[in-house]
Scaffold this active site. Structure first.
Site, PDB file in Angstrom:
ATOM      1  N   LEU A   1       0.861  -1.176   0.000  1.00 50.79           N
ATOM      2  CA  LEU A   1       0.000   0.000   0.000  1.00 50.79           C
ATOM      3  C   LEU A   1       0.901   1.230   0.000  1.00 50.79           C
ATOM      4  CD1 LEU A   1      -2.725  -0.877   2.688  1.00 50.79           C
ATOM      5  CD2 LEU A   1      -2.973  -0.962   0.204  1.00 50.79           C
ATOM      6  N   ASP A   2       0.445   2.304  -0.653  1.00 51.63           N
ATOM      7  CA  ASP A   2       1.201   3.554  -0.644  1.00 51.63           C
ATOM      8  C   ASP A   2       1.382   4.055   0.789  1.00 51.63           C
ATOM      9  OD1 ASP A   2       1.234   3.522  -3.397  1.00 51.63           O
ATOM     10  OD2 ASP A   2      -0.478   4.878  -3.606  1.00 51.63           O
ATOM     11  N   VAL A   3       2.421   4.842   1.000  1.00 52.49           N
ATOM     12  CA  VAL A   3       2.654   5.453   2.318  1.00 52.49           C
ATOM     13  C   VAL A   3       1.432   6.241   2.770  1.00 52.49           C
ATOM     14  CG1 VAL A   3       4.036   7.159   3.572  1.00 52.49           C
ATOM     15  CG2 VAL A   3       5.153   5.571   2.005  1.00 52.49           C
TER      16      VAL A   3
ATOM     17  N   HIS B   1      -1.023   4.170  -7.777  1.00 49.19           N
ATOM     18  CA  HIS B   1      -1.979   5.270  -7.590  1.00 49.19           C
ATOM     19  C   HIS B   1      -3.252   5.072  -8.416  1.00 49.19           C
ATOM     20  CE1 HIS B   1       1.468   8.290  -6.387  1.00 49.19           C
ATOM     21  NE2 HIS B   1       1.406   7.209  -5.613  1.00 49.19           N
TER      22      HIS B   1
END
Length: 308
Positions: free
Chosen positions: A138-140, A235
Protein backbone atom coordinates in the site's frame (compact mmCIF):
# COMPACT_ATOMS: atom_id res chain seq x y z
CA UNK A 1 5.02 -36.62 19.38
CA UNK A 2 3.34 -35.19 22.46
CA UNK A 3 0.56 -32.62 22.01
CA UNK A 4 2.88 -30.25 23.91
CA UNK A 5 4.94 -29.81 20.73
CA UNK A 6 4.21 -28.56 17.25
CA UNK A 7 6.04 -30.51 14.52
CA UNK A 8 7.38 -28.36 11.65
CA UNK A 9 9.22 -29.18 8.39
CA UNK A 10 11.40 -26.34 7.12
CA UNK A 11 13.24 -26.35 3.78
CA UNK A 12 16.40 -24.24 3.77
CA UNK A 13 16.01 -20.95 1.83
CA UNK A 14 18.89 -19.62 -0.27
CA UNK A 15 19.59 -16.85 2.23
CA UNK A 16 20.43 -19.34 5.00
CA UNK A 17 22.72 -21.75 3.15
CA UNK A 18 25.92 -22.40 5.19
CA UNK A 19 24.32 -20.78 8.25
CA UNK A 20 24.48 -22.42 11.71
CA UNK A 21 21.35 -24.28 12.76
CA UNK A 22 20.71 -22.08 15.80
CA UNK A 23 21.10 -18.87 13.76
CA UNK A 24 18.84 -20.17 10.98
CA UNK A 25 16.09 -21.32 13.33
CA UNK A 26 16.12 -18.01 15.19
CA UNK A 27 15.42 -16.22 11.91
CA UNK A 28 12.92 -18.73 10.55
CA UNK A 29 10.91 -19.17 13.75
CA UNK A 30 11.16 -15.72 15.30
CA UNK A 31 12.89 -16.89 18.49
CA UNK A 32 16.20 -15.97 20.07
CA UNK A 33 19.39 -17.77 19.06
CA UNK A 34 19.75 -19.20 22.57
CA UNK A 35 16.19 -20.61 22.44
CA UNK A 36 16.95 -22.22 19.08
CA UNK A 37 20.17 -23.63 20.48
CA UNK A 38 18.32 -25.08 23.46
CA UNK A 39 15.92 -26.87 21.11
CA UNK A 40 18.85 -28.45 19.28
CA UNK A 41 20.62 -29.40 22.51
CA UNK A 42 17.43 -31.10 23.71
CA UNK A 43 17.25 -33.23 20.55
CA UNK A 44 14.25 -31.41 19.07
CA UNK A 45 15.98 -30.48 15.79
CA UNK A 46 16.75 -32.98 13.02
CA UNK A 47 18.42 -32.45 9.64
CA UNK A 48 17.35 -34.97 7.03
CA UNK A 49 16.15 -37.24 9.83
CA UNK A 50 19.34 -37.10 11.93
CA UNK A 51 19.52 -35.23 15.24
CA UNK A 52 21.33 -31.95 14.67
CA UNK A 53 23.78 -29.95 16.76
CA UNK A 54 23.20 -26.22 17.04
CA UNK A 55 26.56 -25.55 15.34
CA UNK A 56 25.87 -27.69 12.26
CA UNK A 57 25.90 -25.81 8.95
CA UNK A 58 22.94 -25.99 6.55
CA UNK A 59 22.93 -26.96 2.87
CA UNK A 60 20.33 -25.97 0.27
CA UNK A 61 18.98 -29.52 -0.02
CA UNK A 62 18.55 -30.01 3.74
CA UNK A 63 15.15 -30.47 5.34
CA UNK A 64 14.91 -29.28 8.93
CA UNK A 65 12.48 -31.00 11.30
CA UNK A 66 11.85 -29.17 14.55
CA UNK A 67 9.59 -29.86 17.52
CA UNK A 68 8.43 -26.51 18.94
CA UNK A 69 7.03 -26.29 22.49
CA UNK A 70 3.48 -24.93 22.45
CA UNK A 71 4.06 -22.48 25.30
CA UNK A 72 5.75 -19.98 22.98
CA UNK A 73 5.66 -16.34 23.97
CA UNK A 74 3.26 -14.39 21.77
CA UNK A 75 4.63 -11.35 19.90
CA UNK A 76 4.24 -8.00 21.57
CA UNK A 77 1.56 -5.62 20.27
CA UNK A 78 2.70 -3.43 17.38
CA UNK A 79 2.50 0.21 18.43
CA UNK A 80 0.09 2.18 16.24
CA UNK A 81 -0.53 -0.73 13.85
CA UNK A 82 -3.37 -3.11 14.69
CA UNK A 83 -3.04 -6.79 13.87
CA UNK A 84 -6.18 -7.91 12.01
CA UNK A 85 -5.22 -11.55 11.37
CA UNK A 86 -2.26 -13.68 12.45
CA UNK A 87 -1.28 -17.33 12.11
CA UNK A 88 1.87 -19.34 11.33
CA UNK A 89 1.82 -18.36 7.66
CA UNK A 90 0.57 -14.78 7.32
CA UNK A 91 -0.14 -11.63 9.26
CA UNK A 92 -2.53 -8.91 8.10
CA UNK A 93 -2.14 -5.44 9.60
CA UNK A 94 -4.22 -2.28 9.48
CA UNK A 95 -1.43 -0.14 8.04
CA UNK A 96 -1.49 3.47 9.26
CA UNK A 97 -0.85 6.42 6.99
CA UNK A 98 2.79 7.55 7.03
CA UNK A 99 4.10 3.99 7.29
CA UNK A 100 5.77 2.44 4.23
CA UNK A 101 5.54 -1.25 3.42
CA UNK A 102 9.34 -1.58 3.53
CA UNK A 103 12.53 0.44 3.30
CA UNK A 104 13.54 1.97 -0.02
CA UNK A 105 15.53 4.79 -1.63
CA UNK A 106 14.77 8.08 0.08
CA UNK A 107 12.54 6.59 2.81
CA UNK A 108 13.81 6.75 6.39
CA UNK A 109 10.45 6.61 8.17
CA UNK A 110 8.65 3.69 9.83
CA UNK A 111 7.83 0.53 7.87
CA UNK A 112 5.39 -2.34 8.25
CA UNK A 113 8.24 -4.88 8.19
CA UNK A 114 10.30 -2.93 10.73
CA UNK A 115 7.36 -2.62 13.12
CA UNK A 116 6.52 -6.32 12.87
CA UNK A 117 10.11 -7.43 13.39
CA UNK A 118 10.51 -5.09 16.38
CA UNK A 119 7.44 -6.71 17.94
CA UNK A 120 8.88 -10.20 17.52
CA UNK A 121 6.96 -11.41 14.47
CA UNK A 122 8.67 -13.92 12.19
CA UNK A 123 8.89 -12.72 8.56
CA UNK A 124 9.51 -14.94 5.51
CA UNK A 125 13.04 -14.74 4.15
CA UNK A 126 11.97 -14.93 0.50
CA UNK A 127 12.18 -11.86 -1.70
CA UNK A 128 14.77 -9.08 -2.10
CA UNK A 129 16.52 -8.21 1.20
CA UNK A 130 14.61 -4.97 1.73
CA UNK A 131 11.26 -6.57 0.78
CA UNK A 132 11.39 -9.97 2.46
CA UNK A 133 7.88 -11.21 3.21
CA UNK A 134 6.19 -8.52 1.12
CA UNK A 135 3.50 -10.00 -1.15
CA UNK A 136 1.75 -6.71 -1.98
CA UNK A 137 2.00 -3.07 -0.94
CA UNK A 138 0.00 0.00 0.00
CA UNK A 139 1.20 3.55 -0.64
CA UNK A 140 2.65 5.45 2.32
CA UNK A 141 -0.37 7.77 2.17
CA UNK A 142 -2.96 4.97 2.01
CA UNK A 143 -4.11 3.08 5.08
CA UNK A 144 -5.78 -0.28 5.49
CA UNK A 145 -5.42 -4.05 5.24
CA UNK A 146 -1.97 -5.22 4.17
CA UNK A 147 -0.68 -8.80 4.23
CA UNK A 148 2.87 -9.96 5.05
CA UNK A 149 4.08 -13.55 4.62
CA UNK A 150 5.59 -15.27 7.66
CA UNK A 151 6.42 -18.62 6.04
CA UNK A 152 8.19 -19.39 2.77
CA UNK A 153 5.11 -21.34 1.61
CA UNK A 154 2.88 -18.32 2.20
CA UNK A 155 5.28 -16.03 0.34
CA UNK A 156 5.27 -18.26 -2.74
CA UNK A 157 1.52 -18.91 -2.79
CA UNK A 158 0.34 -15.39 -1.94
CA UNK A 159 2.84 -13.64 -4.21
CA UNK A 160 1.39 -15.68 -7.08
CA UNK A 161 -2.20 -15.07 -5.91
CA UNK A 162 -1.75 -11.29 -5.94
CA UNK A 163 -0.02 -11.45 -9.33
CA UNK A 164 -2.81 -13.59 -10.79
CA UNK A 165 -5.44 -11.31 -9.20
CA UNK A 166 -7.20 -14.05 -7.30
CA UNK A 167 -7.12 -11.95 -4.11
CA UNK A 168 -10.16 -9.71 -3.63
CA UNK A 169 -9.07 -6.18 -2.70
CA UNK A 170 -11.83 -3.78 -1.64
CA UNK A 171 -11.18 -0.11 -0.94
CA UNK A 172 -13.43 2.63 0.35
CA UNK A 173 -12.89 6.14 -0.98
CA UNK A 174 -14.62 9.44 -0.44
CA UNK A 175 -14.58 11.42 -3.68
CA UNK A 176 -15.61 14.92 -4.67
CA UNK A 177 -19.10 15.15 -6.18
CA UNK A 178 -21.48 12.38 -7.22
CA UNK A 179 -20.56 9.91 -9.96
CA UNK A 180 -22.93 9.34 -12.86
CA UNK A 181 -23.64 6.48 -13.17
CA UNK A 182 -23.46 5.69 -9.44
CA UNK A 183 -21.95 2.26 -10.20
CA UNK A 184 -19.64 1.49 -13.06
CA UNK A 185 -16.19 0.64 -14.37
CA UNK A 186 -13.28 2.85 -15.35
CA UNK A 187 -11.06 1.15 -17.92
CA UNK A 188 -8.26 3.55 -18.78
CA UNK A 189 -4.48 2.94 -19.18
CA UNK A 190 -2.12 4.42 -16.60
CA UNK A 191 1.51 5.45 -16.98
CA UNK A 192 3.97 8.13 -15.94
CA UNK A 193 2.75 11.68 -16.53
CA UNK A 194 4.46 12.94 -19.72
CA UNK A 195 5.71 16.15 -18.12
CA UNK A 196 5.63 15.37 -14.39
CA UNK A 197 7.46 12.13 -13.66
CA UNK A 198 6.46 12.21 -10.01
CA UNK A 199 2.81 11.77 -11.03
CA UNK A 200 0.85 9.02 -12.72
CA UNK A 201 -1.81 9.77 -15.33
CA UNK A 202 -4.24 8.23 -17.77
CA UNK A 203 -2.18 8.18 -20.96
CA UNK A 204 -2.25 6.48 -24.32
CA UNK A 205 0.13 3.55 -24.29
CA UNK A 206 0.00 3.14 -20.50
CA UNK A 207 -0.63 -0.16 -18.73
CA UNK A 208 -4.22 -1.39 -18.71
CA UNK A 209 -5.98 -0.38 -15.51
CA UNK A 210 -9.53 -1.38 -14.51
CA UNK A 211 -11.41 0.03 -11.51
CA UNK A 212 -14.94 -1.07 -10.54
CA UNK A 213 -16.90 1.22 -8.21
CA UNK A 214 -20.25 1.36 -6.41
CA UNK A 215 -21.66 4.38 -4.59
CA UNK A 216 -22.40 3.52 -0.95
CA UNK A 217 -23.49 6.93 0.36
CA UNK A 218 -24.17 10.43 -0.96
CA UNK A 219 -23.24 13.53 1.03
CA UNK A 220 -23.20 17.25 0.23
CA UNK A 221 -20.59 17.55 -2.50
CA UNK A 222 -19.07 14.13 -1.88
CA UNK A 223 -19.74 10.39 -2.15
CA UNK A 224 -18.49 7.31 -0.34
CA UNK A 225 -17.52 4.58 -2.81
CA UNK A 226 -16.70 0.90 -2.57
CA UNK A 227 -13.98 0.12 -5.09
CA UNK A 228 -12.79 -3.23 -6.42
CA UNK A 229 -9.50 -3.23 -8.28
CA UNK A 230 -9.20 -5.61 -11.19
CA UNK A 231 -5.62 -4.45 -11.77
CA UNK A 232 -3.08 -2.92 -9.39
CA UNK A 233 -1.33 0.06 -10.96
CA UNK A 234 0.52 2.71 -8.98
CA UNK A 235 -1.98 5.27 -7.59
CA UNK A 236 -4.70 3.57 -9.67
CA UNK A 237 -7.75 4.67 -7.68
CA UNK A 238 -6.45 8.20 -7.22
CA UNK A 239 -5.59 8.58 -10.91
CA UNK A 240 -8.87 7.12 -12.19
CA UNK A 241 -11.00 9.22 -9.86
CA UNK A 242 -9.11 12.36 -10.85
CA UNK A 243 -9.47 11.43 -14.54
CA UNK A 244 -13.28 11.44 -14.27
CA UNK A 245 -13.19 14.74 -12.31
CA UNK A 246 -14.04 13.16 -8.96
CA UNK A 247 -10.69 13.13 -7.11
CA UNK A 248 -10.44 11.55 -3.70
CA UNK A 249 -11.27 14.11 -1.05
CA UNK A 250 -8.04 15.42 0.48
CA UNK A 251 -5.92 14.30 -2.48
CA UNK A 252 -4.52 17.71 -3.42
CA UNK A 253 -1.72 15.88 -5.27
CA UNK A 254 -4.31 14.82 -7.86
CA UNK A 255 -6.50 17.89 -7.95
CA UNK A 256 -8.69 17.80 -4.82
CA UNK A 257 -9.84 21.08 -3.25
CA UNK A 258 -7.22 22.07 -0.64
CA UNK A 259 -9.70 24.23 1.29
CA UNK A 260 -12.02 21.25 1.73
CA UNK A 261 -9.12 19.10 2.92
CA UNK A 262 -8.21 21.76 5.48
CA UNK A 263 -11.81 22.05 6.67
CA UNK A 264 -12.00 18.28 7.16
CA UNK A 265 -8.62 18.06 8.88
CA UNK A 266 -7.27 15.73 6.19
CA UNK A 267 -3.57 15.68 5.40
CA UNK A 268 -3.92 12.85 2.85
CA UNK A 269 -6.45 11.34 0.47
CA UNK A 270 -9.60 9.73 1.90
CA UNK A 271 -8.74 6.22 0.75
CA UNK A 272 -8.65 3.02 2.81
CA UNK A 273 -8.06 -0.66 1.95
CA UNK A 274 -11.05 -1.98 3.81
CA UNK A 275 -11.00 -5.69 2.97
CA UNK A 276 -8.83 -8.57 1.73
CA UNK A 277 -10.40 -11.85 0.63
CA UNK A 278 -8.18 -14.82 -0.24
CA UNK A 279 -7.67 -18.57 -0.17
CA UNK A 280 -5.41 -19.42 2.77
CA UNK A 281 -1.97 -20.43 1.44
CA UNK A 282 -1.82 -23.64 3.49
CA UNK A 283 -5.41 -24.80 3.98
CA UNK A 284 -7.07 -23.33 0.88
CA UNK A 285 -9.99 -22.13 3.02
CA UNK A 286 -11.42 -18.72 2.16
CA UNK A 287 -10.44 -15.94 4.57
CA UNK A 288 -11.91 -12.44 4.68
CA UNK A 289 -10.17 -9.73 6.71
CA UNK A 290 -11.81 -6.35 7.34
CA UNK A 291 -9.91 -3.19 8.32
CA UNK A 292 -11.72 -0.45 10.30
CA UNK A 293 -11.32 3.16 9.17
CA UNK A 294 -8.52 5.21 10.72
CA UNK A 295 -9.47 8.04 13.10
CA UNK A 296 -8.73 10.84 10.60
CA UNK A 297 -10.98 9.25 7.98
CA UNK A 298 -13.77 8.67 10.51
CA UNK A 299 -13.57 12.29 11.65
CA UNK A 300 -13.69 13.65 8.08
CA UNK A 301 -16.65 11.39 7.24
CA UNK A 302 -18.53 12.63 10.30
CA UNK A 303 -18.04 16.25 9.20
CA UNK A 304 -19.16 15.49 5.65
CA UNK A 305 -22.34 13.87 6.93
CA UNK A 306 -23.35 16.96 8.90
CA UNK A 307 -25.91 19.15 7.11
CA UNK A 308 -24.52 22.53 6.15
Amino acid sequence: MSDEFEHRYLPVPDALVDTRVDVALSRMLGMSRSQAGDLASAGHVRINGAVSRKSDRLSLQDLIEVDIPQHRVQPAPVTGMDILYDDDDIVVVNKPVGVAAHTGPGWTGPTVIGNLEAAGFRIALSGPPERQGIVHRLDVGTSGAMMVAKSELAYSVMKRAFKERTVTKIYHAVVAGHLDPPSGTIDAPIGRHPSREWRMAVIEGGKRAVTHYDTLELMAGAALLSIHLETGRTHQIRVHMAAVNHPCVGDVFYGADPTQAERLGLERQWLHAVQLGFAHPRTGKHVTVDAPYMDDLDAALTLLRKPR
